[in-house]
Every structure is written in C-alpha cells, then in structure tokens.
Design a protein around this motif. Structure first.
Motif, PDB file in Angstrom:
ATOM      1  N   VAL A  96       0.839  -1.194   0.000  1.00 23.49           N
ATOM      2  CA  VAL A  96       0.000   0.000   0.000  1.00 23.49           C
ATOM      3  C   VAL A  96       0.878   1.250   0.000  1.00 23.49           C
ATOM      4  O   VAL A  96       0.613   2.203  -0.749  1.00 23.49           O
ATOM      5  CB  VAL A  96      -0.971  -0.016   1.203  1.00 23.49           C
ATOM      6  CG1 VAL A  96      -1.709   1.301   1.331  1.00 23.49           C
ATOM      7  CG2 VAL A  96      -1.955  -1.173   1.072  1.00 23.49           C
ATOM      8  N   ARG A 149       0.180   0.833  -4.339  1.00 21.39           N
ATOM      9  CA  ARG A 149      -0.897  -0.041  -4.802  1.00 21.39           C
ATOM     10  C   ARG A 149      -2.185   0.320  -4.086  1.00 21.39           C
ATOM     11  O   ARG A 149      -2.200   0.528  -2.877  1.00 21.39           O
ATOM     12  CB  ARG A 149      -0.571  -1.517  -4.512  1.00 21.39           C
ATOM     13  CG  ARG A 149       0.619  -2.003  -5.270  1.00 21.39           C
ATOM     14  CD  ARG A 149       0.480  -3.241  -6.132  1.00 21.39           C
ATOM     15  NE  ARG A 149      -0.763  -3.922  -6.261  1.00 21.39           N
ATOM     16  CZ  ARG A 149      -0.942  -5.202  -5.966  1.00 21.39           C
ATOM     17  NH1 ARG A 149       0.042  -5.922  -5.481  1.00 21.39           N
ATOM     18  NH2 ARG A 149      -2.101  -5.763  -6.174  1.00 21.39           N
ATOM     19  N   PRO A 150      -3.279   0.404  -4.801  1.00 24.19           N
ATOM     20  CA  PRO A 150      -4.567   0.716  -4.163  1.00 24.19           C
ATOM     21  C   PRO A 150      -4.977  -0.370  -3.166  1.00 24.19           C
ATOM     22  O   PRO A 150      -4.784  -1.567  -3.420  1.00 24.19           O
ATOM     23  CB  PRO A 150      -5.550   0.772  -5.328  1.00 24.19           C
ATOM     24  CG  PRO A 150      -4.720   0.965  -6.548  1.00 24.19           C
ATOM     25  CD  PRO A 150      -3.398   0.313  -6.258  1.00 24.19           C
ATOM     26  N   ARG A 166      -7.834  -1.418  -2.450  1.00 27.52           N
ATOM     27  CA  ARG A 166      -8.832  -2.301  -3.060  1.00 27.52           C
ATOM     28  C   ARG A 166      -8.148  -3.454  -3.805  1.00 27.52           C
ATOM     29  O   ARG A 166      -8.541  -4.614  -3.671  1.00 27.52           O
ATOM     30  CB  ARG A 166      -9.717  -1.507  -4.011  1.00 27.52           C
ATOM     31  CG  ARG A 166     -10.789  -2.350  -4.669  1.00 27.52           C
ATOM     32  CD  ARG A 166     -11.676  -1.559  -5.636  1.00 27.52           C
ATOM     33  NE  ARG A 166     -11.690  -0.130  -5.353  1.00 27.52           N
ATOM     34  CZ  ARG A 166     -11.456   0.826  -6.265  1.00 27.52           C
ATOM     35  NH1 ARG A 166     -11.209   0.518  -7.512  1.00 27.52           N
ATOM     36  NH2 ARG A 166     -11.499   2.098  -5.929  1.00 27.52           N
ATOM     37  N   ASP A 167      -7.118  -3.134  -4.586  1.00 22.73           N
ATOM     38  CA  ASP A 167      -6.426  -4.160  -5.368  1.00 22.73           C
ATOM     39  C   ASP A 167      -5.666  -5.135  -4.471  1.00 22.73           C
ATOM     40  O   ASP A 167      -5.699  -6.349  -4.689  1.00 22.73           O
ATOM     41  CB  ASP A 167      -5.456  -3.509  -6.358  1.00 22.73           C
ATOM     42  CG  ASP A 167      -6.163  -2.695  -7.427  1.00 22.73           C
ATOM     43  OD1 ASP A 167      -7.406  -2.837  -7.568  1.00 22.73           O
ATOM     44  OD2 ASP A 167      -5.477  -1.915  -8.109  1.00 22.73           O
ATOM     45  N   VAL A 168      -4.977  -4.608  -3.469  1.00 16.78           N
ATOM     46  CA  VAL A 168      -4.218  -5.471  -2.551  1.00 16.78           C
ATOM     47  C   VAL A 168      -5.175  -6.407  -1.820  1.00 16.78           C
ATOM     48  O   VAL A 168      -4.919  -7.616  -1.713  1.00 16.78           O
ATOM     49  CB  VAL A 168      -3.398  -4.624  -1.549  1.00 16.78           C
ATOM     50  CG1 VAL A 168      -2.732  -5.509  -0.506  1.00 16.78           C
ATOM     51  CG2 VAL A 168      -2.357  -3.773  -2.278  1.00 16.78           C
ATOM     52  N   ARG A 226      -8.183  -7.427  -2.735  1.00 18.85           N
ATOM     53  CA  ARG A 226      -8.739  -8.408  -3.663  1.00 18.85           C
ATOM     54  C   ARG A 226      -7.700  -9.488  -3.993  1.00 18.85           C
ATOM     55  O   ARG A 226      -7.986 -10.681  -3.933  1.00 18.85           O
ATOM     56  CB  ARG A 226      -9.199  -7.718  -4.950  1.00 18.85           C
ATOM     57  CG  ARG A 226      -9.870  -8.675  -5.946  1.00 18.85           C
ATOM     58  CD  ARG A 226     -10.106  -8.051  -7.310  1.00 18.85           C
ATOM     59  NE  ARG A 226      -8.799  -7.719  -7.903  1.00 18.85           N
ATOM     60  CZ  ARG A 226      -8.438  -6.497  -8.308  1.00 18.85           C
ATOM     61  NH1 ARG A 226      -9.257  -5.485  -8.207  1.00 18.85           N
ATOM     62  NH2 ARG A 226      -7.247  -6.291  -8.823  1.00 18.85           N
ATOM     63  N   ASP A 227      -6.472  -9.076  -4.304  1.00 22.11           N
ATOM     64  CA  ASP A 227      -5.432 -10.022  -4.690  1.00 22.11           C
ATOM     65  C   ASP A 227      -5.061 -10.986  -3.564  1.00 22.11           C
ATOM     66  O   ASP A 227      -4.720 -12.139  -3.815  1.00 22.11           O
ATOM     67  CB  ASP A 227      -4.174  -9.272  -5.144  1.00 22.11           C
ATOM     68  CG  ASP A 227      -4.385  -8.500  -6.437  1.00 22.11           C
ATOM     69  OD1 ASP A 227      -5.404  -8.741  -7.132  1.00 22.11           O
ATOM     70  OD2 ASP A 227      -3.530  -7.643  -6.751  1.00 22.11           O
ATOM     71  N   GLU A 233     -10.769  -4.881   2.682  1.00 15.61           N
ATOM     72  CA  GLU A 233     -10.162  -3.552   2.650  1.00 15.61           C
ATOM     73  C   GLU A 233     -10.116  -2.974   4.059  1.00 15.61           C
ATOM     74  O   GLU A 233      -9.137  -2.333   4.447  1.00 15.61           O
ATOM     75  CB  GLU A 233     -10.964  -2.621   1.733  1.00 15.61           C
ATOM     76  CG  GLU A 233     -10.870  -2.968   0.268  1.00 15.61           C
ATOM     77  CD  GLU A 233     -11.712  -2.041  -0.603  1.00 15.61           C
ATOM     78  OE1 GLU A 233     -11.731  -0.812  -0.326  1.00 15.61           O
ATOM     79  OE2 GLU A 233     -12.341  -2.540  -1.552  1.00 15.61           O
TER      80      GLU A 233
END
Length: 101
Positions: free
Chosen positions: A18, A22-23, A25-27, A29-30, A35
């Motif tokens: 983060v 990196r957003p 949300r993306d971290v 989800r991955d 969140e």
C-alpha cells in the motif's frame, strides 16, 4: 495489537504494498482480505510510528495483560474472602466468647 490469524510479517508486507502506491482495493482483492482489515492495520501502523495519536500495539498489549491480572487478583481476593468467612463460621474467636449464644 496483533490480531490472531495473520502473521505480523504478512501484515507488514501488505502495508509495504500500500505504501508503494498499490490501491488498497487491489491489494485486498489479490490477497483475499478485506479492505477494512488493511485500513485498520494501516491506522495502527501510523499510531505505532507516532504519526497518529492513540495507544500503540505495545501499550494495548500491556493494558490487556494488566486487565487480565486485575481479573485474576479480584478472583483470588474473592476466594480468600470466602475462605475467611467459612473459617469464621467454624473456628470460635480466640477470646473464648461464643458469638452464637
């Protein structure tokens, strides 16, 4: 205070992602975490590093340990008080008087 379930190394790597841009949300989800979890970790990290006011992880752990010890001592005190009451019912006073008369 560290949460059970995710090792501190994992949390640190998530926060590094983060901080690297990196957003959240993306971290989330991955890695299959919420969140909100990342936001909580980030806030605690900011507190621990002195960038936000609040109780640090160490202070929270100390407070938790102190509360646990207080509960233990309160239990010991209650048991001791009950034991004293029971002994008083069975053992006559040393002055020889009998209170039950």
């Amino acid at each position: 205070m560290p949460r059970r379930g995710y090792p501190s190394e994992f949390r640190r790597k998530v926060l590094d992602l983060v901080e690297a841009g990196r957003p959240v949300r993306d971290v989330a989800r991955d890695l299959g975490i919420s969140e909100q979890t990342i936001y909580v970790w980030r806030k605690q990290y900011l507190i621990d590093t002195g960038r936000l006011p609040g109780a640090t992880t160490t202070e929270q752990a100390e407070l938790l340990a102190a509360r646990k010890r207080i509960r233990e001592l309160e239990t010991e005190l209650a048991v001791t008080q009950r034991a004293i009451e029971l002994v008083r019912e069975v053992v006559p006073p040393e002055d020889g008087s009998n209170r039950s008369r």
